[in-house]
Every structure is written in C-alpha cells, then in structure tokens.
Scaffold this motif. Structure first.
Motif, PDB file in Angstrom:
ATOM      1  N   ALA A  13       0.834  -1.213   0.000  1.00 33.79           N
ATOM      2  CA  ALA A  13       0.000   0.000   0.000  1.00 33.79           C
ATOM      3  C   ALA A  13       0.867   1.261   0.000  1.00 33.79           C
ATOM      4  CB  ALA A  13      -0.931  -0.003   1.214  1.00 33.79           C
ATOM      5  N   ILE A  14       1.984   1.227   0.741  1.00 36.26           N
ATOM      6  CA  ILE A  14       2.880   2.389   0.751  1.00 36.26           C
ATOM      7  C   ILE A  14       3.546   2.554  -0.612  1.00 36.26           C
ATOM      8  CG2 ILE A  14       5.010   3.319   1.768  1.00 36.26           C
ATOM      9  CD1 ILE A  14       4.005   2.241   4.453  1.00 36.26           C
ATOM     10  N   PHE A  15       3.877   1.454  -1.275  1.00 35.55           N
ATOM     11  CA  PHE A  15       4.405   1.537  -2.642  1.00 35.55           C
ATOM     12  C   PHE A  15       3.389   2.200  -3.573  1.00 35.55           C
ATOM     13  CE2 PHE A  15       7.913  -1.475  -1.878  1.00 35.55           C
ATOM     14  CZ  PHE A  15       8.882  -0.919  -2.705  1.00 35.55           C
ATOM     15  N   LEU A  16       2.108   1.901  -3.361  1.00 32.70           N
ATOM     16  CA  LEU A  16       1.071   2.518  -4.191  1.00 32.70           C
ATOM     17  C   LEU A  16       0.951   4.020  -3.925  1.00 32.70           C
ATOM     18  CD1 LEU A  16      -1.781  -0.158  -4.082  1.00 32.70           C
ATOM     19  CD2 LEU A  16      -0.203   0.326  -5.965  1.00 32.70           C
ATOM     20  N   ILE A  17       1.182   4.435  -2.678  1.00 30.62           N
ATOM     21  CA  ILE A  17       1.105   5.861  -2.337  1.00 30.62           C
ATOM     22  C   ILE A  17       2.288   6.604  -2.958  1.00 30.62           C
ATOM     23  CG2 ILE A  17       1.178   7.520  -0.439  1.00 30.62           C
ATOM     24  CD1 ILE A  17      -0.329   5.385   1.246  1.00 30.62           C
ATOM     25  N   HIS A  18       3.497   6.074  -2.731  1.00 27.90           N
ATOM     26  CA  HIS A  18       4.688   6.682  -3.335  1.00 27.90           C
ATOM     27  C   HIS A  18       5.801   5.636  -3.354  1.00 27.90           C
ATOM     28  CE1 HIS A  18       7.873   9.506  -4.328  1.00 27.90           C
ATOM     29  NE2 HIS A  18       6.908  10.370  -4.638  1.00 27.90           N
TER      30      HIS A  18
END
Length: 170
Positions: A13-18
């Motif tokens: 999910a953090i990869f998807l955010i940035h």
C-alpha cells in the motif's frame, strides 16, 4: 506474529502511495530483520554458556545434597559448595551479559523503527510540498509504516523468547 502477513500488504500500500517511500520502508524493514538475526546470533554463545554453567551448578548442588551427612560430618561444607558457587557465579554473569546485549539490540531496533517512521513522514511532507502526493498520503504512510514495521520490531523479542525456550528444553 499475527501481524506479520499484513506487513506485506501495508508495504504494498505504501508503494502505491509513493514508490520512494515504499523503497525506504523496504530497506528499513530489511535492516530491522538483520538486527533481529544479530540479536539471536551474537548473545547465543553467552546464553549457551550460561545454561551450561547453570546445569553444572545444579549438578554440584545435587551432589552436595546427596552426600549432605558425609559432607557435614567431615566439615567439608565450604569445599563442597565451592564448585556450585563457581558455576553459579559464571551462569549469572554470562546470563546477565547475554540479557544486557539482547536488551541493547531490542532498544536499537525500536529506536530505528521510530526513526524510519519519522523519516517516512518527513519525506511524505516533502513530496506533498512538491505536489507528488496528497496530504492524506502523509497520514496513511505514517499509520501504515508503523503497522508494517511492528512485526520486525517484535521479531527480536519473540525470537529471543523462542531461543530461550528451545535452550531450556534441550
């Protein structure tokens, strides 16, 4: 231990955010994992020696107890207790050193985890100012990074407990 599978989802999910924040979190998690392995390997020799000395001290004490009447009658109580004292002192010293070292590693791990979270929040603020992510992304990254790193922080103490149980069983 139950949170561990979710850590991968939080990381994703953090990869998807940035993507940069995701890479930073992944690197931080790997560093925490290496520290967890060091926390097990480095004090293991001291813990094993402490357990061995404790067994020897208990054997010496058992010998004195089994022969208590003879030892007392011959006035050899101090001489008979000397091996127990020696092994007990060594067991306590090695156990204290192993526990102290493990505590230091656990505190370094916890501090590093908090530092990673602060770093990610700071980078998130920078990316918001640059227009690369939204302000809500900072909050999401802060919460998710804490959830993603918690199993790595707990891994140190859980693994140390597991090793202690295994050594006690052996």
């Amino acid at each position: 231990a139950i949170d561990a599978p979710w850590a991968i989802i939080y990381l994703f999910a953090i990869f998807l955010i940035h993507q940069t924040l995701g890479v930073a979190l992944l690197v931080g998690a790997l560093v925490l994992l290496v520290l967890a392995l060091l926390a097990e390997k480095l004090p293991a020799r001291l813990s094993a020696q402490a357990n061995e000395d404790q067994v020897k001290s208990l054997q010496a004490l058992d010998t004195v107890i089994q022969n208590a009447e003879v030892v007392k009658a011959m006035g050899l109580l101090n001489a008979a207790a000397r091996p127990w004292k020696l092994h007990n002192r060594e067991s306590l010293a090695n156990g204290f050193q192993a526990g102290h070292f493990a505590m230091i590693i656990a505190q370094v791990t916890r501090t590093l985890r908090m530092g990673i979270q602060v770093l990610l929040t700071g980078w998130g603020a920078y990316f918001v100012l640059e227009g690369q992510m939204s302000a809500g992304g900072i909050i999401a990254v802060s919460i998710l990074s804490g959830k993603a790193l918690a199993p790595f922080d707990a891994a140190v103490s859980i693994y140390q407990s597991w090793v202690s149980v295994k050594q006690a069983y052996d």
